[in-house]
Each structure stands twice: as C-alpha cells, then as structure tokens.
Design a protein around this motif. Structure first.
Motif, short mmCIF file in Angstrom:
data_model
loop_
_atom_site.label_atom_id
_atom_site.label_comp_id
_atom_site.label_asym_id
_atom_site.label_seq_id
_atom_site.Cartn_x
_atom_site.Cartn_y
_atom_site.Cartn_z
N ARG A 156 0.82 -1.21 0.00
CA ARG A 156 0.00 0.00 0.00
C ARG A 156 0.86 1.26 0.00
O ARG A 156 0.62 2.20 -0.78
N ASP A 157 1.87 1.29 0.85
CA ASP A 157 2.69 2.49 0.97
C ASP A 157 3.50 2.75 -0.29
O ASP A 157 3.74 3.91 -0.67
N ARG A 158 3.95 1.68 -0.96
CA ARG A 158 4.69 1.85 -2.20
C ARG A 158 3.82 2.45 -3.29
O ARG A 158 4.23 3.37 -4.01
N VAL A 159 2.59 1.96 -3.41
CA VAL A 159 1.68 2.50 -4.42
C VAL A 159 1.28 3.92 -4.05
O VAL A 159 1.18 4.81 -4.91
N ARG A 160 1.06 4.18 -2.77
CA ARG A 160 0.71 5.53 -2.31
C ARG A 160 1.80 6.53 -2.67
O ARG A 160 1.52 7.63 -3.14
N ALA A 161 3.05 6.14 -2.45
CA ALA A 161 4.17 7.03 -2.79
C ALA A 161 4.24 7.29 -4.29
O ALA A 161 4.54 8.41 -4.72
N PHE A 162 3.96 6.26 -5.09
CA PHE A 162 3.94 6.44 -6.55
C PHE A 162 2.86 7.44 -6.95
O PHE A 162 3.10 8.33 -7.79
N VAL A 163 1.69 7.32 -6.36
CA VAL A 163 0.59 8.23 -6.69
C VAL A 163 0.97 9.66 -6.32
O VAL A 163 0.73 10.60 -7.09
N GLU A 164 1.57 9.84 -5.16
CA GLU A 164 1.95 11.18 -4.73
C GLU A 164 2.98 11.80 -5.66
O GLU A 164 2.93 13.00 -5.94
N ALA A 165 3.91 10.99 -6.17
CA ALA A 165 4.99 11.52 -7.00
C ALA A 165 4.62 11.63 -8.47
O ALA A 165 5.00 12.60 -9.14
N GLU A 166 3.86 10.66 -9.00
CA GLU A 166 3.67 10.58 -10.45
C GLU A 166 2.27 10.95 -10.94
O GLU A 166 2.09 11.23 -12.12
N ILE A 167 1.28 10.94 -10.06
CA ILE A 167 -0.09 11.20 -10.50
C ILE A 167 -0.64 12.51 -9.92
O ILE A 167 -1.13 13.37 -10.66
N ARG A 168 -0.56 12.68 -8.62
CA ARG A 168 -1.18 13.84 -7.99
C ARG A 168 -0.72 15.19 -8.56
O ARG A 168 -1.55 16.09 -8.76
N PRO A 169 0.58 15.37 -8.86
CA PRO A 169 0.99 16.68 -9.38
C PRO A 169 0.42 17.01 -10.76
O PRO A 169 0.42 18.18 -11.16
N HIS A 170 -0.05 16.01 -11.51
CA HIS A 170 -0.44 16.21 -12.90
C HIS A 170 -1.92 15.98 -13.18
O HIS A 170 -2.40 16.35 -14.25
N ILE A 171 -2.64 15.37 -12.25
CA ILE A 171 -3.96 14.86 -12.58
C ILE A 171 -4.96 15.96 -12.93
O ILE A 171 -5.82 15.78 -13.80
N ALA A 172 -4.88 17.11 -12.28
CA ALA A 172 -5.82 18.19 -12.62
C ALA A 172 -5.64 18.62 -14.07
O ALA A 172 -6.62 18.86 -14.79
N ASP A 173 -4.39 18.70 -14.51
CA ASP A 173 -4.12 19.07 -15.90
C ASP A 173 -4.59 17.99 -16.87
O ASP A 173 -5.20 18.29 -17.90
N TRP A 174 -4.33 16.72 -16.54
CA TRP A 174 -4.78 15.63 -17.40
C TRP A 174 -6.30 15.63 -17.51
O TRP A 174 -6.86 15.45 -18.60
N PHE A 175 -6.98 15.84 -16.39
CA PHE A 175 -8.44 15.87 -16.39
C PHE A 175 -8.95 17.04 -17.23
O PHE A 175 -9.88 16.88 -18.04
#
Length: 402
Positions: A33-52
């Motif tokens: 869980r923590d490994r996937v959570r860290a991935f989301v924080e680094a690779e998805i969260r900073p960009h998702i608003a723009d992608w959406f």
C-alpha cells in the motif's frame, strides 16, 4: 504535531481510522500500500488536474505501472506479480485516490484483458501476451458492451463466423460493434466477446487488424483522464489461434467482470478518502464567522458521516479480500461490495464538495473531479440496478432480470 494540524496528513489519517483497521493488515500488505501511495503522490497527484482538464490519458505510465507491479497484480506465473487479493485491493484504493481513470486502466488492462487470457487462454497465448502485458509493454482492452447491449450482454449482436476463404480453413470473421471500450485506441490488443454458432466465445483481436475501426467517445464530463471508445468490426478476419479455447458462454466475460468489480469495491474508497481529507484540511484552515469551519457542528456532522461510511466500506472491502484469498468469495458478495462502496463513495465526494463551498468547483480541489468520475464507476462493471437484482435473486431465489 496535533491531528488538528492540516499539514500533518499522517496524524489526520490515524485519527480517521477510528476502528483501527490499519492494524488488521500485515506488514507486507502495508508495504505494498505504501509503495503505491508514494507512486501516486509523485507521479499522479501533481499532474492529474491538468490531465483531467485536457482530457489526456498518460499512456507513458503503462510501463511505470508495470515496474510498480500493479498490472495483472494478483495473477500467478507468466511474469505476473502474483500478489494477494488484499494487496491488489489496497493498490486499487491508492491508485483511485489519485484518480479513477488510472485505477480503471489497471483494472481494464489487468483484471479484464490479462485476467481473461490468464484464465481462458491457451498456453501459447499466455506465454505470448502475459509477460509483456505485466511489464506494460503491451496494453490490452476488453470488448463486451455494445451500443444496444449494456446490462444485458446475452443480447449482444457482434458475431464471429467460421470462414475457410483464407489460408486457414479455421479462420474466424468478426462483424458488429462494441461501445464504452476502455483503452482500445492506445492498446495493441482487445479481448472481444462475440456470438458464434457455438455460443459466446472470446477472441484476442489485434487493434491494427484490417476492418477494425476505433473511435474515441468524446467529449466527456467524467473519467476525462481515461479513454473510452467504440469499436466497429467490418469483416475482421482472425486466425484460429485468436480464439480463447477455455471460454464458452457468458461465464467467460462474467468471470473477468467479477475480478474488476472486486477491484472497484476497493478502489472507490480511495476517491472517497481523498475527498474527505481535502474537505477536512480545508475545514481546519478556512475561517468564517471568526472560527474554522471545522468548529461548526454542521461541518463536524458532515465529516463524521464521511468517516463512518469510509470505515464501514474499508471493513467490507477487507472482508471481501480475505474471502477471495481463501477462495471462498461469491458473486453476490462482490455485488454487495460494488453496490455499497460505490454508492457511499459518491455520496462522500459530493458532501466533501459542500464543505469547500464555491472553491469546490475548482480543479485545484479534488472532490468534484472524484464525484464526476464516480458517476461513471457507478455505471460500469454493473449498474446499481444490476447488482440489486443479483442480490435480489440471491435472497429470493427468483431471477427478476426479465
């Protein structure tokens, strides 16, 4: 730091785990869980608003997901990760805390496409496709729903007929249409279910096959960081080796759907949790009438109601995961999980948005984005009505679909 400090997300999460559900997880499960959570924080969260906002699907993440080990996550062999059902569920939750679109990619590619090949494919098909799909080198999609056959796949019109006009007398020729097919325009293959003279069968169809036309369904108000398409099969010729030999009848696609529905029951809790956390942090810092919003009784009632449903949903998902790992889960149990957790997660996202007031409609805040996405999640993998009738038949012994 105090759990009231909006910057201390660890403390806030600990306070929201009123029942101590985290302690029910093993060290290995928490590590996944923590490994996937860290991935989301680094690779998805900073960009998702723009992608959406742009309606952009980040196809480049496919290989990164492969390296993360979330593609075909709970499949064994053929270079698949071979993780437990609970670990897959936790990963789904963390991915959807980023966005439903990215968890949907993992579900369509891993549970639906890879899962179908893994369960129903020949040894040759498994060896050819599964290692590259687990690595994210090849993207798969899943073609079941049709323009006139959504909740009733038994009425599908897509047909595959035997034809010996080609080099191989066992060729198949595919005609018809599919709709709401995720990823097909960026995939290299799609697992297509079609009527035949021998009942419903599954086929591995290359997306560059002559006669296959793929059209993106847009513009969309939901799942904007994903891709949904319509497929048209204009006499698409397939070799005998395209047939999934183990699948006969609707049991084939339904088995894959149940795998996806299981992941949905976990995943939507991520969207709900993220919506709650955004609302809580906002309520702790936004002042009205000379006090934080979090100090008002009505706001606390909203936050409490969210946590009550989040905790209940987490216990339900974890129980389903333990049943699945023990080989004891039933379709009715999966339907209950999908129905309840999607319904309540959508309610949480909507309620979280009210705490943010007018600011809640801005993309810098996630609840409205999550709510829009969950409108799609509520429909795919079986509508509320379909899962209600599955449970109704389980309770009464009477099928009420027709």
């Amino acid at each position: 730091m105090s759990a009231r400090d909006p910057e201390d997300i660890v403390a806030l999460r600990a306070a929201s785990d009123v029942l101590g559900i985290d302690a029910l997880l093993s060290d290995q499960e928490r590590a996944v869980r923590d490994r996937v959570r860290a991935f989301v924080e680094a690779e998805i969260r900073p960009h998702i608003a723009d992608w959406f906002a742009r309606g952009h699907f980040p196809v480049e993440l496919a290989r990164a997901f492969g390296e993360l080990g979330v593609l075909g996550m709970n499949l064994d062999g053929y270079a698949c990760p071979g993780r437990s059902a609970v670990e897959y569920g936790l990963a789904s939750l963390e991915l959807e805390a980023g966005d439903s679109s990215l968890r949907t990619f993992v579900s369509v590619h891993g549970s639906l496409a890879m899962g179908s090949i893994h369960r129903w494919g020949s040894e040759e098909q498994k060896k050819e496709w599964l290692p590259r799909m687990a690595a994210g080198e090849v993207i798969g999609s899943f073609g079941l729903t049709e323009p006139g056959a959504g909740s009733d796949p038994s009425s599908m019109k897509t047909f595959a007929r035997r034809d010996g006009a080609g080099k191989d007398t066992d060729d198949w020729v595919l005609t018809g249409s599919k709709r709401w097919i995720g990823l097909a325009s960026v995939a290299q293959l799609t697992v297509v279910w079609a009527q035949t003279d021998d009942g419903v069968r599954g086929f591995i169809v290359p997306t560059d096959a002559p006669g296959l036309h793929i059209t993106a369904l847009e513009p969309k108000l939901s799942m904007r960081a994903s891709i949904e398409t319509e497929l048209h099969f204009d006499d698409v010729r397939l070799p005998a080796s395209a047939l999934l030999p183990g699948a006969r009848g609707l049991r084939g696609p339904f088995s894959a759907l149940n795998e996806a529905r299981y992941g949905i029951a976990w995943g939507v809790l991520g969207a709900a949790r993220d919506s709650y956390e955004v609302a809580l942090r906002y309520a702790l810092t936004r002042e009205q009438f000379d006090r934080p919003l979090a100090g008002f009784q009505l706001t606390q009632q909203k936050l409490v109601n969210m946590v009550v449903e989040l905790q209940k949903g987490a216990l339900l998902a974890l129980h389903l995961g333990r049943l699945k790992d023990a080989g004891e889960i039933t379709p009715a149990q999966i339907s209950l999980g999908k129905l309840s957790n999607v319904r309540e997660s959508l309610a949480i996202a909507r309620e979280a948005r009210t705490i943010l007031g007018g600011n809640g409609v801005l993309l810098e805040h996630s609840p409205t984005r999550h709510a829009a996405n969950l409108e799609s999640v509520r429909t795919y993998g079986g509508t509320d009505e379909v899962h209600t009738l599955i449970l109704g038949e389980h309770l009464t012994g009477i099928g009420a679909f027709r």
